[in-house]
Write an enzyme that holds these catalytic residues in place. Structure first.
Site, PDB file in Angstrom:
ATOM      1  N   HIS A 382      -3.551  -3.232   7.875  1.00 18.34           N
ATOM      2  CA  HIS A 382      -2.584  -2.765   6.877  1.00 18.34           C
ATOM      3  C   HIS A 382      -3.147  -1.566   6.122  1.00 18.34           C
ATOM      4  O   HIS A 382      -4.356  -1.383   6.019  1.00 18.34           O
ATOM      5  CB  HIS A 382      -2.196  -3.877   5.902  1.00 18.34           C
ATOM      6  CG  HIS A 382      -3.355  -4.549   5.229  1.00 18.34           C
ATOM      7  ND1 HIS A 382      -4.167  -5.465   5.853  1.00 18.34           N
ATOM      8  CD2 HIS A 382      -3.833  -4.435   3.957  1.00 18.34           C
ATOM      9  CE1 HIS A 382      -5.095  -5.904   5.014  1.00 18.34           C
ATOM     10  NE2 HIS A 382      -4.920  -5.288   3.853  1.00 18.34           N
ATOM     11  N   HIS A 384      -2.923   0.597   2.463  1.00 19.94           N
ATOM     12  CA  HIS A 384      -2.524   0.604   1.054  1.00 19.94           C
ATOM     13  C   HIS A 384      -2.086   2.022   0.683  1.00 19.94           C
ATOM     14  O   HIS A 384      -2.845   2.972   0.872  1.00 19.94           O
ATOM     15  CB  HIS A 384      -3.697   0.205   0.149  1.00 19.94           C
ATOM     16  CG  HIS A 384      -4.191  -1.196   0.356  1.00 19.94           C
ATOM     17  ND1 HIS A 384      -3.844  -2.239  -0.474  1.00 19.94           N
ATOM     18  CD2 HIS A 384      -5.024  -1.712   1.304  1.00 19.94           C
ATOM     19  CE1 HIS A 384      -4.445  -3.340  -0.063  1.00 19.94           C
ATOM     20  NE2 HIS A 384      -5.166  -3.049   1.012  1.00 19.94           N
TER      21      HIS A 384
END
Length: 397
Positions: A382, A384
């Protein structure tokens, strides 16, 4: 002894073949093996080459007319000699005694049919409609099926860092294989209802074109977890394949290609191919539950490949988490391979700019924590996206 002298002359000729320009090499090889029509460069596992070999078998073409030899005799597919004849560096290739180079399997097959017209079955039908039915299947294979077949067996990145993965016009192996399966349904609709051959009672170039690839499909596609092998082939294709497996010419090609595929298996050809030898066996994470709708999230962006939602513990006015919808082994960034070019490029070049624009960010920080010591807590890759205020540097200081 005369036979020893002949053998020595043949070896000398073949050794000389590895030197000098292609035309000279081709003519020398012709002299060494004495084919009157041409030399076909091919190997048994080549499905496109097998298409030509089926024509040779059905038309009863002898080795004295067309010799079948390995491209290794010219130094291999990427050798200067071979590329001089076929700049694409692919098999098969036919060269004539005059040194004329004829690449591309369909072109070679039609040349052979014209050269040996009157022998064996009429592989190019004289009836216009039958010919069109055969030709549309050949075209379907070459334009739509052949364009994605390498996704079945080529390792992503094997062509070098500057090449795209072997998925044809598609961004992922899954999409390419999905297209192949979809085109098999089109093929089913084109096939003759009664057979036993692909467009009727006698074989045509369509049988020569499809059968070698069908051996690949039946052997390889079931290896992939995304393929439903139970519904892979329709009834017409299934019936035709059973007939071709016992047809004299079809059975020979089946044995040739199966032997080559056995060698691939022995060398673990699929070990590094995502979805076949390599699968994502890591535990599910809370991101999977978000994707399944079992855990609520404030979604700010979504498309076919990725999902973005707000971090529940934001470190800035804007703090968005961006994830790929399919993890496909991307528990961490360090496990990315050429298989993941599309999704990673999409996240960076499409999703992140779209999210930044939607959030009104002119400046932002993009962070990927890779591993537990880098503070990665959820092992599903993932990113940010952090912004909405002036950020300090270095982060974490």
């Amino acid at each position: 002894h005369p036979s020893m002298v002949a053998s020595f002359v043949l070896v000398s000729c073949l050794s000389s073949l590895l030197r000098g320009p292609l035309v000279a090499r081709s003519r020398l090889l012709m002299t060494a093996v004495s084919p009157s029509v041409g030399t076909l460069y091919d190997v048994p596992v080549s499905n496109n080459g097998a298409r030509c070999r089926m024509v040779l078998s059905w038309l009863k073409v002898s080795a004295s007319e067309v010799a079948v030899v390995s491209p290794a005799l010219l130094g291999g597919l990427k050798s200067e000699a071979y590329l001089e004849a076929n700049p694409q560096g692919k098999m098969p290739l036919l060269t004539t005694p005059a040194g004329e180079a004829i690449p591309e399997s369909d072109t070679i097959c039609r040349f052979l049919c014209a050269t040996f017209a009157g022998r064996g079955p009429q592989l190019i039908p004289t009836d216009p409609l039958e010919a069109a039915r055969s030709d549309r299947i050949c075209r379907l294979h070459d334009v739509y099926l052949g364009a994605v077949q390498s996704a079945m067996y080529k390792v992503a990145g094997s062509g070098g860092p500057q090449t795209f993965p072997p998925f044809g016009p598609f961004g992922s192996r899954e999409a390419a294989l999905g297209e192949l399966v979809s085109q098999l349904r089109v093929l089913e609709s084109y096939m003759d209802e009664h057979g036993p051959y692909i467009v009727g009672k006698t074989p045509t170039l369509a049988d020569c074109t499809i059968w070698p690839s069908a051996i690949f499909w039946a052997r390889i596609l079931p290896k992939f977890e995304i393929v439903d092998s139970g519904s892979l082939f329709g009834p017409r294709l299934t019936r035709w394949m059973a007939h071709m497996a016992v047809d004299e010419v079809g059975a020979k090609i089946l044995a040739d290609i199966s032997s080559g595929l056995d060698e691939w298996e022995a060398k673990d050809r699929w070990a590094l191919i995502l979805g076949a030898g390599t699968r994502d066996g890591a535990d599910a994470t809370l991101f999977d539950k978000i994707l399944e709708g079992k855990i609520p999230a404030t979604v700010v962006y979504e498309d076919a490949l990725c999902l973005a939602f707000r971090d529940i513990s934001p470190v800035a006015p804007t703090h968005v988490i961006l994830i790929p919808k399919r993890r496909d082994g991307l528990t961490q960034l360090q496990f990315a391979t050429a298989e993941h070019k599309q999704v990673l490029g999409h996240m960076l070049a499409v999703a992140v700019p779209a999210i930044a624009a939607k959030e009104g960010l002119n400046s932002y920080r993009l962070v990927v924590n890779d591993g537990a010591e880098a503070c990665q807590s959820v092992f599903h890759l993932h990113m940010h996206i952090i912004g909405g205020k002036k950020l300090s540097w270095p982060p974490g200081a």
